[in-house]
Motif scaffolding. Sequence first.
Motif, mmCIF file in Angstrom:
data_model
loop_
_atom_site.group_PDB
_atom_site.id
_atom_site.type_symbol
_atom_site.label_atom_id
_atom_site.label_comp_id
_atom_site.label_asym_id
_atom_site.label_seq_id
_atom_site.Cartn_x
_atom_site.Cartn_y
_atom_site.Cartn_z
ATOM 1 N N VAL A 36 16.658 12.871 69.436
ATOM 2 C CA VAL A 36 15.811 14.072 69.516
ATOM 3 C C VAL A 36 14.465 13.767 70.181
ATOM 4 C CG1 VAL A 36 16.857 15.206 67.525
ATOM 5 C CG2 VAL A 36 14.902 13.689 67.185
ATOM 6 N N PHE A 37 14.026 12.510 70.109
ATOM 7 C CA PHE A 37 12.732 12.151 70.690
ATOM 8 C C PHE A 37 12.822 11.873 72.190
ATOM 9 C CE2 PHE A 37 12.307 11.119 66.191
ATOM 10 C CZ PHE A 37 11.116 11.749 65.888
ATOM 11 N N ASN A 40 11.657 15.945 76.220
ATOM 12 C CA ASN A 40 10.207 16.113 76.425
ATOM 13 C C ASN A 40 9.861 17.194 77.438
ATOM 14 O OD1 ASN A 40 11.030 14.847 78.779
ATOM 15 N ND2 ASN A 40 9.315 13.400 78.822
ATOM 16 N N TYR A 45 14.975 20.079 76.035
ATOM 17 C CA TYR A 45 14.925 20.760 74.743
ATOM 18 C C TYR A 45 15.987 21.857 74.658
ATOM 19 C CZ TYR A 45 10.791 18.480 72.871
ATOM 20 O OH TYR A 45 9.925 17.549 72.342
ATOM 21 N N LEU A 48 19.054 20.092 73.725
ATOM 22 C CA LEU A 48 19.000 19.708 72.310
ATOM 23 C C LEU A 48 19.327 20.898 71.407
ATOM 24 C CD1 LEU A 48 18.331 17.657 70.087
ATOM 25 C CD2 LEU A 48 15.919 18.297 70.323
ATOM 26 N N PHE A 112 7.623 22.248 71.145
ATOM 27 C CA PHE A 112 8.461 21.064 71.265
ATOM 28 C C PHE A 112 8.525 20.282 69.949
ATOM 29 C CE2 PHE A 112 7.778 20.654 76.156
ATOM 30 C CZ PHE A 112 8.616 21.754 76.329
ATOM 31 N N ILE A 113 7.379 20.116 69.293
ATOM 32 C CA ILE A 113 7.365 19.408 68.005
ATOM 33 C C ILE A 113 8.152 20.178 66.951
ATOM 34 C CG2 ILE A 113 5.897 18.593 66.131
ATOM 35 C CD1 ILE A 113 5.716 16.891 68.608
ATOM 36 N N ARG A 116 11.829 19.598 67.449
ATOM 37 C CA ARG A 116 12.233 18.267 66.983
ATOM 38 C C ARG A 116 12.406 18.236 65.470
ATOM 39 N NH1 ARG A 116 8.386 14.020 70.368
ATOM 40 N NH2 ARG A 116 9.424 14.230 72.406
ATOM 41 N N LEU A 120 16.005 17.735 63.408
ATOM 42 C CA LEU A 120 16.211 16.644 62.456
ATOM 43 C C LEU A 120 16.656 17.174 61.091
ATOM 44 C CD1 LEU A 120 13.153 14.331 63.267
ATOM 45 C CD2 LEU A 120 15.560 13.799 63.619
ATOM 46 N N ARG A 264 15.105 13.949 80.945
ATOM 47 C CA ARG A 264 13.749 13.602 80.507
ATOM 48 C C ARG A 264 12.801 13.552 81.684
ATOM 49 N NH1 ARG A 264 11.319 11.187 76.087
ATOM 50 N NH2 ARG A 264 9.560 9.837 76.549
#
Length: 266
Positions: A36-37, A40, A45, A48, A112-113, A116, A120, A264
């Motif tokens: 997941v990290f 960016n 995303y 994801l 974005f955060i 993530r 998770l 990325r």
Amino acid sequence: MLQNIVIGQYVPVSSPLHRLDSRAKLLCLLALAGIVFLANEFWSYSALLTTVAAFVLLSRVPLKFFLKGLLPVFILVIFTFLLHAFFTNEGQVLFTILGFSIYSGGIEQGAFIAVRIGALVVFASLLTLTTTPIDLTDGFEYFLRPFKRFGLPAHEMSLMMSISIRLIPTLLLEADRILKAQAARGADFTKGSLKTRLETMTAFIIPLFVRSFKRAEDMATAMDARGYRGGEGRTKLRVLQWRFQDAIACVVVIGVGVVLALLRDG
């Protein structure tokens, strides 16, 4: 709201994720926690989020139940987004509200955060929603077994972790009942000074600790009455079997990581 938490619960339905080996699901979760990290930028995303949606659909867990259970987590995600939106001063100023200038970089970083964190939590929830407690314990024990040569009690440790995860919804339900019971007796956890609130919280914390220790004692007594003496000499009714579909699941997760790495930015 507390009783709706899905982490730690198991939903007995038939799905591709339910049929996977618990070891494969643990490996996939560990890999996804790092993958997941890799995201960016917008397209990574998007990939994801597509992966998250695909896993949720493959689990066949009722979507209403899933969303209702993750509502408290979504509140945390929204709070994280707002925190970044108001206090990150990057990019162009989009607008001003309540004296705070909202920047494009803050909106982007907050989104974005939030994605993530949400991803998770969803992946971790799917592990317990699609894996029985016995299979989860066996999976933990398999990966802890190499450490037995160093004196680590692999079976006891795996059982402890599995029980801890499964008790999350039980303790949250207990906490919700205590809050309602104390509120019915006139306790108010939202009014008064900080000292008053802390004193009032003791009426919630102490019963919760007492009930938790009582539940742990009852569980230990029940295990002792059934002859539990640890992992030595124990046999298993169901033996974990690694099948072709488990390897395919791991390859798919690796493929997701490769895609996110290629998308990325920088």
